[in-house]
Design a protein around this motif. Structure first.
Motif, PDB file in Angstrom:
ATOM      1  N   THR A   2      20.972 -12.989   2.621  1.00 61.10           N
ATOM      2  CA  THR A   2      20.137 -12.178   1.720  1.00 61.10           C
ATOM      3  C   THR A   2      20.341 -10.708   2.044  1.00 61.10           C
ATOM      4  OG1 THR A   2      18.404 -12.652   3.280  1.00 61.10           O
ATOM      5  CG2 THR A   2      18.312 -13.843   1.186  1.00 61.10           C
ATOM      6  N   GLU A  62       3.896  -8.670  11.049  1.00 58.37           N
ATOM      7  CA  GLU A  62       4.096 -10.100  10.732  1.00 58.37           C
ATOM      8  C   GLU A  62       3.318 -10.469   9.472  1.00 58.37           C
ATOM      9  OE1 GLU A  62       6.188 -11.867  12.271  1.00 58.37           O
ATOM     10  OE2 GLU A  62       6.328 -11.252  14.390  1.00 58.37           O
ATOM     11  N   LEU A  65       4.939  -9.088   6.248  1.00 59.59           N
ATOM     12  CA  LEU A  65       6.140  -9.860   5.887  1.00 59.59           C
ATOM     13  C   LEU A  65       5.729 -11.199   5.280  1.00 59.59           C
ATOM     14  CD1 LEU A  65       8.365  -9.168   9.049  1.00 59.59           C
ATOM     15  CD2 LEU A  65       8.766  -8.312   6.723  1.00 59.59           C
ATOM     16  N   ALA A  66       4.742 -11.836   5.894  1.00 60.49           N
ATOM     17  CA  ALA A  66       4.262 -13.125   5.362  1.00 60.49           C
ATOM     18  C   ALA A  66       3.671 -12.927   3.965  1.00 60.49           C
ATOM     19  CB  ALA A  66       3.228 -13.723   6.316  1.00 60.49           C
ATOM     20  N   ILE A  70       8.750 -12.670   2.644  1.00 63.84           N
ATOM     21  CA  ILE A  70      10.154 -12.425   2.992  1.00 63.84           C
ATOM     22  C   ILE A  70      10.345 -12.544   4.507  1.00 63.84           C
ATOM     23  CG2 ILE A  70      10.631 -10.901   1.007  1.00 63.84           C
ATOM     24  CD1 ILE A  70      10.499  -8.526   3.061  1.00 63.84           C
ATOM     25  N   ALA A  71      11.563 -12.856   4.885  1.00 63.95           N
ATOM     26  CA  ALA A  71      11.911 -12.873   6.304  1.00 63.95           C
ATOM     27  C   ALA A  71      12.263 -11.448   6.726  1.00 63.95           C
ATOM     28  CB  ALA A  71      13.102 -13.792   6.525  1.00 63.95           C
ATOM     29  N   ALA A  72      12.175 -11.182   8.033  1.00 59.97           N
ATOM     30  CA  ALA A  72      12.460  -9.834   8.539  1.00 59.97           C
ATOM     31  C   ALA A  72      13.872  -9.378   8.147  1.00 59.97           C
ATOM     32  CB  ALA A  72      12.284  -9.801  10.053  1.00 59.97           C
ATOM     33  N   GLY A  73      14.782 -10.325   7.955  1.00 57.95           N
ATOM     34  CA  GLY A  73      16.158  -9.997   7.582  1.00 57.95           C
ATOM     35  C   GLY A  73      16.264  -9.275   6.245  1.00 57.95           C
ATOM     36  N   ARG A  74      15.213  -9.360   5.417  1.00 58.34           N
ATOM     37  CA  ARG A  74      15.228  -8.671   4.118  1.00 58.34           C
ATOM     38  C   ARG A  74      14.805  -7.204   4.228  1.00 58.34           C
ATOM     39  NH1 ARG A  74      14.405 -11.875  -0.403  1.00 58.34           N
ATOM     40  NH2 ARG A  74      14.553  -9.946  -1.593  1.00 58.34           N
ATOM     41  N   GLY A 234      12.543 -11.031  15.182  1.00 54.62           N
ATOM     42  CA  GLY A 234      13.540 -12.037  14.808  1.00 54.62           C
ATOM     43  C   GLY A 234      14.920 -11.454  14.587  1.00 54.62           C
TER      44      GLY A 234
END
Ligand code: ADP
Length: 497
Positions: A2, A62, A65-66, A70-74, A234
């Motif tokens: 992503t 956290e 993001l929740a 989305i995951a932190a990678g986004r 992460g």
């Protein structure tokens, strides 16, 4: 894979810590917020526990993001906006704070400021920093910590101690102790930074007896500030934006041309007028400050800071207990008798601009037997409007054009009655943006500029949208009569310094 196409803002405020995720068009996608304890060890003293701030920061990141799903990678980059001036020292080895942070509202160094002023140092301070000699700014707070915490001064001189405002402390923790830096807007509030030369000022460091060894490196507001270690969220997240909360709000309100003005109504109230590349020296006790420094180019602002805006509403709730939630102030004020001239001067921690009276304390004036909670609630909200007029008048007296529109934000602007009153008592249009969290938006925008997700300030201006405006309807003579009553009330609480 992503694409990292979101921005994460950390908005560490005076009463709460918030994180928000924005998409690349500046639309909020998720947020989380936590209120944290205030410590009042003595009258006029205000402290924060740094570990509360750090713990809440991790948890709201956290949570945001929740919330955004989305995951932190986004996340392409992180921006930090912070309560300004609040100062702390920590051990470079362990990362532990030496003492609770001393909050911007804290007045414990009022006497030291008085004596420095009496000795004639204010001129130098104003010329170099754009500030006035007041306990509000970091320098005397740092000096207090160095003097009062056992061993602090000796250890600071040996290079074992780091100083930071909250952005710097969070950056240190977020980078696992790798980066000790701040941005120009935060440095501009310490009272030891030369805003013209963009450098720490040795003469001021000598004046306040602060060793240079504790100072962070000063970078642009859209600089590369390092990254979080992968273990924290992460994946490593680059940190590419930092600004003091009021400056971040100026960016979030897209006040990018000279004359544009925003006013934020949270615990305190802060009005900033963009003055372009000119650092206007105020002759009306406003502050000259850095609005933002982008890729080496500095934009300045004139600022008026009021210590108590929403703080007065908190006091109605927690002190007087005439409301149980801030929102109740609105219906109560609507019920107030329009003919009662009750004034509340919320000088709980002294008066800020344009009075700068650290020793003044608050008062309620004009009470009759008919006065009650509605009149007092209205007076607390009116005080916000009158103090805004104090600031706008000072800006005009410094040569600025009176702004015909005031862009507003902060927790208090949800109050429609207050917004109409603000327009009425100031005789100018008040405009509320779609994204009310302009501080977080500004931090995200700076991070977006830093990482290249946004290419220019125009990109940010294009995303700013008005959610509606309030136009003045009060007659000018009534506005002036009410304001004269306010000026009289203020005169009565002044300490005579
Ligand atoms: P900060 O960032 O300084 O912590 P916020 O921008 O979150 O502050 O705003 C919170 C302040 O706004 C509090 O002082 C609260 O009392 C006040 N507030 C919140 N909602 C209202 C309202 N509807 N009317 C008046 N004041 C309000």
């Amino acid at each position: 894979m992503t694409t990292p196409d979101h921005l994460l803002a950390i908005d560490q405020g005076t009463t709460s810590t918030r994180a928000m995720v924005f998409d690349r068009e500046g639309r909020p996608a998720g947020q989380a917020q936590k209120e944290f304890p205030q410590h009042f060890p003595q009258p006029g003293w205000v402290e924060h526990e740094p570990e509360d701030i750090w713990r809440d920061t991790c948890s709201v990141v956290e949570g945001a993001l929740a919330g955004a799903g989305i995951a932190a990678g986004r996340v392409a980059a992180v921006g930090i906006a912070n309560q300004r001036e609040t100062s702390l020292l920590w051990d470079r080895e362990s990362g532990e704070a030496l003492h609770r942070a001393i909050v911007w509202q804290d007045r414990r160094t009022a006497d030291l400021c008085d004596s420095l002023r009496r000795d004639g140092h204010e001129k130098l301070v104003q010329a170099r920093t754009g500030l006035l000699l007041d306990p509000y700014f970091s320098a005397t707070k740092i000096a207090w910590l160095l003097d009062q915490v056992p061993e602090a001064r000796a250890r600071a001189e040996r290079g074992e101690i780091a100083f930071g405002t909250i952005d710097t402390f969070l950056l240190w923790r977020l980078t696992g102790g790798q980066v000790h830096a701040t941005d120009a807007t935060n440095a501009a509030r310490t009272m030891i930074f030369d805003i013209h030369r963009q450098a720490w000022d040795q003469e001021l460091l000598d004046l306040f007896d602060i060793p240079a060894a504790i100072l962070p490196e000063v970078r642009d507001s859209n600089a590369d500030f390092g990254a979080t270690p992968a273990g924290l969220f992460g994946v490593p997240l680059p940190i590419t934006g930092i600004a003091g909360d009021q400056q971040a709000a100026t960016v979030g309100q897209a006040c990018f041309t000279a004359g544009m003005t925003k006013s934020t109504y949270g615990t305190g109230c802060f009005a900033l007028m963009n003055t372009g590349d000119e650092a206007v020296t105020s002759t009306n006790r406003l502050l000259t400050t850095i609005a933002y420094r982008l890729s080496g180019k500095t934009t300045y602002a004139l600022e008026g800071s009021i210590f108590a805006a929403g703080a007065a509403i908190q006091w109605l709730r927690d002190g007087l207990k005439i409301i149980t939630a801030a929102t109740e102030s609105e219906s109560l004020a609507r019920d107030a008798d329009p003919d009662q001239a009750v004034y509340l001067v919320p000088a709980f921690t002294g008066l800020g601009a344009p009075y700068w009276d650290a020793h003044a304390r608050g008062a309620i004036l004009g009470l009759t037997r008919a006065s009650g909670p509605p009149e007092i609630a209205r007076a607390a909200l009116d005080a916000v409007c009158y103090q805004t007029r104090d600031l706008l008048q000072a800006m005009t007296a410094d040569g600025a054009q009176p702004p015909n529109t005031l862009r507003v934000d902060g927790g208090m602007v949800a109050n429609d009655w207050l917004m109409q009153r603000l327009a009425d008592l100031n005789g100018c249009t008040v405009e509320r943006p779609v994204v009310a969290e302009t501080t977080a938006l500004g931090a995200a925008a700076l991070a977006g500029l830093g990482v290249g997700l946004m290419s220019s300030l125009d990109d940010i201006s294009r995303t700013w949208q008005s959610a509606g405006q309030f136009d003045p309807v009060m007659a000018a003579d009534e506005r002036d009569r009410r304001y004269a009553g306010w000026q009289d009330a203020v005169a009565r609480v002044r300490s005579g310094d």
